[in-house]
Design a protein around this motif. Structure first.
Motif, PDB file in Angstrom:
ATOM      1  N   MET A   1       0.854  -1.173   0.000  1.00  0.00           N
ATOM      2  CA  MET A   1       0.000   0.000   0.000  1.00  0.00           C
ATOM      3  C   MET A   1       0.899   1.235   0.000  1.00  0.00           C
ATOM      4  SD  MET A   1      -3.356   0.950   2.359  1.00  0.00           S
ATOM      5  CE  MET A   1      -2.911  -0.168   3.611  1.00  0.00           C
ATOM      6  N   SER A   2       0.522   2.212  -0.778  1.00  0.00           N
ATOM      7  CA  SER A   2       1.299   3.449  -0.896  1.00  0.00           C
ATOM      8  C   SER A   2       1.075   4.334   0.333  1.00  0.00           C
ATOM      9  CB  SER A   2       0.889   4.205  -2.150  1.00  0.00           C
ATOM     10  OG  SER A   2      -0.389   4.770  -1.965  1.00  0.00           O
ATOM     11  N   PRO A   3       1.949   5.328   0.545  1.00  0.00           N
ATOM     12  CA  PRO A   3       1.717   6.273   1.648  1.00  0.00           C
ATOM     13  C   PRO A   3       0.364   6.983   1.542  1.00  0.00           C
ATOM     14  CG  PRO A   3       3.968   6.457   0.872  1.00  0.00           C
ATOM     15  CD  PRO A   3       3.255   5.532  -0.079  1.00  0.00           C
ATOM     16  N   ALA A   4      -0.038   7.360   0.339  1.00  0.00           N
ATOM     17  CA  ALA A   4      -1.343   7.998   0.162  1.00  0.00           C
ATOM     18  C   ALA A   4      -2.467   7.014   0.476  1.00  0.00           C
ATOM     19  CB  ALA A   4      -1.490   8.538  -1.256  1.00  0.00           C
ATOM     20  N   GLY A   5      -2.277   5.748   0.141  1.00  0.00           N
ATOM     21  CA  GLY A   5      -3.261   4.715   0.465  1.00  0.00           C
ATOM     22  C   GLY A   5      -3.371   4.507   1.966  1.00  0.00           C
ATOM     23  N   LYS A   6      -2.237   4.532   2.654  1.00  0.00           N
ATOM     24  CA  LYS A   6      -2.246   4.393   4.117  1.00  0.00           C
ATOM     25  C   LYS A   6      -2.942   5.586   4.762  1.00  0.00           C
ATOM     26  CE  LYS A   6       1.917   1.608   4.356  1.00  0.00           C
ATOM     27  NZ  LYS A   6       3.331   1.546   4.749  1.00  0.00           N
ATOM     28  N   LEU A   7      -2.704   6.765   4.218  1.00  0.00           N
ATOM     29  CA  LEU A   7      -3.357   7.963   4.739  1.00  0.00           C
ATOM     30  C   LEU A   7      -4.872   7.880   4.538  1.00  0.00           C
ATOM     31  CD1 LEU A   7      -2.822  10.683   6.092  1.00  0.00           C
ATOM     32  CD2 LEU A   7      -2.531  11.670   3.815  1.00  0.00           C
ATOM     33  N   PHE A   8      -5.295   7.402   3.365  1.00  0.00           N
ATOM     34  CA  PHE A   8      -6.720   7.229   3.107  1.00  0.00           C
ATOM     35  C   PHE A   8      -7.320   6.210   4.077  1.00  0.00           C
ATOM     36  CE2 PHE A   8     -10.273   4.956   1.209  1.00  0.00           C
ATOM     37  CZ  PHE A   8     -11.149   6.000   0.974  1.00  0.00           C
ATOM     38  N   ALA A   9      -6.611   5.099   4.302  1.00  0.00           N
ATOM     39  CA  ALA A   9      -7.096   4.064   5.226  1.00  0.00           C
ATOM     40  C   ALA A   9      -7.263   4.643   6.632  1.00  0.00           C
ATOM     41  CB  ALA A   9      -6.148   2.876   5.235  1.00  0.00           C
ATOM     42  N   ALA A  10      -6.299   5.427   7.071  1.00  0.00           N
ATOM     43  CA  ALA A  10      -6.381   6.040   8.404  1.00  0.00           C
ATOM     44  C   ALA A  10      -7.547   7.025   8.468  1.00  0.00           C
ATOM     45  CB  ALA A  10      -5.072   6.747   8.739  1.00  0.00           C
ATOM     46  N   ALA A  11      -7.712   7.841   7.441  1.00  0.00           N
ATOM     47  CA  ALA A  11      -8.806   8.814   7.423  1.00  0.00           C
ATOM     48  C   ALA A  11     -10.157   8.107   7.428  1.00  0.00           C
ATOM     49  CB  ALA A  11      -8.687   9.723   6.201  1.00  0.00           C
ATOM     50  N   ALA A  12     -10.278   7.007   6.679  1.00  0.00           N
ATOM     51  CA  ALA A  12     -11.538   6.254   6.647  1.00  0.00           C
ATOM     52  C   ALA A  12     -11.847   5.663   8.016  1.00  0.00           C
ATOM     53  CB  ALA A  12     -11.455   5.148   5.597  1.00  0.00           C
ATOM     54  N   LEU A  13     -10.835   5.144   8.691  1.00  0.00           N
ATOM     55  CA  LEU A  13     -11.046   4.576  10.023  1.00  0.00           C
ATOM     56  C   LEU A  13     -11.430   5.661  11.029  1.00  0.00           C
ATOM     57  CD1 LEU A  13     -10.946   2.125  11.899  1.00  0.00           C
ATOM     58  CD2 LEU A  13      -8.531   2.645  12.282  1.00  0.00           C
ATOM     59  N   ILE A  14     -10.723   6.768  11.008  1.00  0.00           N
ATOM     60  CA  ILE A  14     -11.028   7.871  11.925  1.00  0.00           C
ATOM     61  C   ILE A  14     -12.443   8.384  11.696  1.00  0.00           C
ATOM     62  CG2 ILE A  14     -10.442  10.268  12.496  1.00  0.00           C
ATOM     63  CD1 ILE A  14      -7.474   9.439  11.893  1.00  0.00           C
TER      64      ILE A  14
END
Length: 105
Positions: A1-14
């Motif tokens: 997973m890319s850094p932008a993908g990880k950021l999206f995953a974190a934002a979706a969870l939050i």
């Protein structure tokens, strides 16, 4: 997973967690008429999380070169409660959270 993908995953969870907190707060306030503390805490937190999620959706659309439909689905997923988490899992499964050819990581 890319850094932008990880950021999206974190934002979706939050966004999903704050939605859940707000729903519990609304149940305590309106349903059980116990306290409005949950709404007072999670209302502003969810507002911030929602705006953060929208910004990250736009960032991921650009950075990960999502098709337009993916960005629109991601934005719409923030409206009903708790949809961003399964959406993130689906996006991960279909490869939308990984860097695509020609895109920056």
């Amino acid at each position: 997973m890319s850094p932008a993908g990880k950021l999206f995953a974190a934002a979706a969870l939050i966004e999903g967690v704050t939605w859940a907190g707000l729903l519990v707060g609304m149940l305590l306030k309106r349903g059980l008429e116990l306290t409005d503390l949950g709404v007072r805490i999670f209302g502003p937190l969810h507002g911030i999380a929602f705006l953060f999620y929208v910004a990250i959706c736009l960032y991921a659309w650009i950075k990960l070169r999502w098709p337009l439909w993916a960005m629109l689905v991601a934005l719409v997923a923030a409206v009903p409660p708790l949809v961003t988490v399964p959406l993130e899992m689906w996006f991960r499964r279909i490869g939308l959270l990984s860097a695509r050819d020609g895109s920056a990581p």
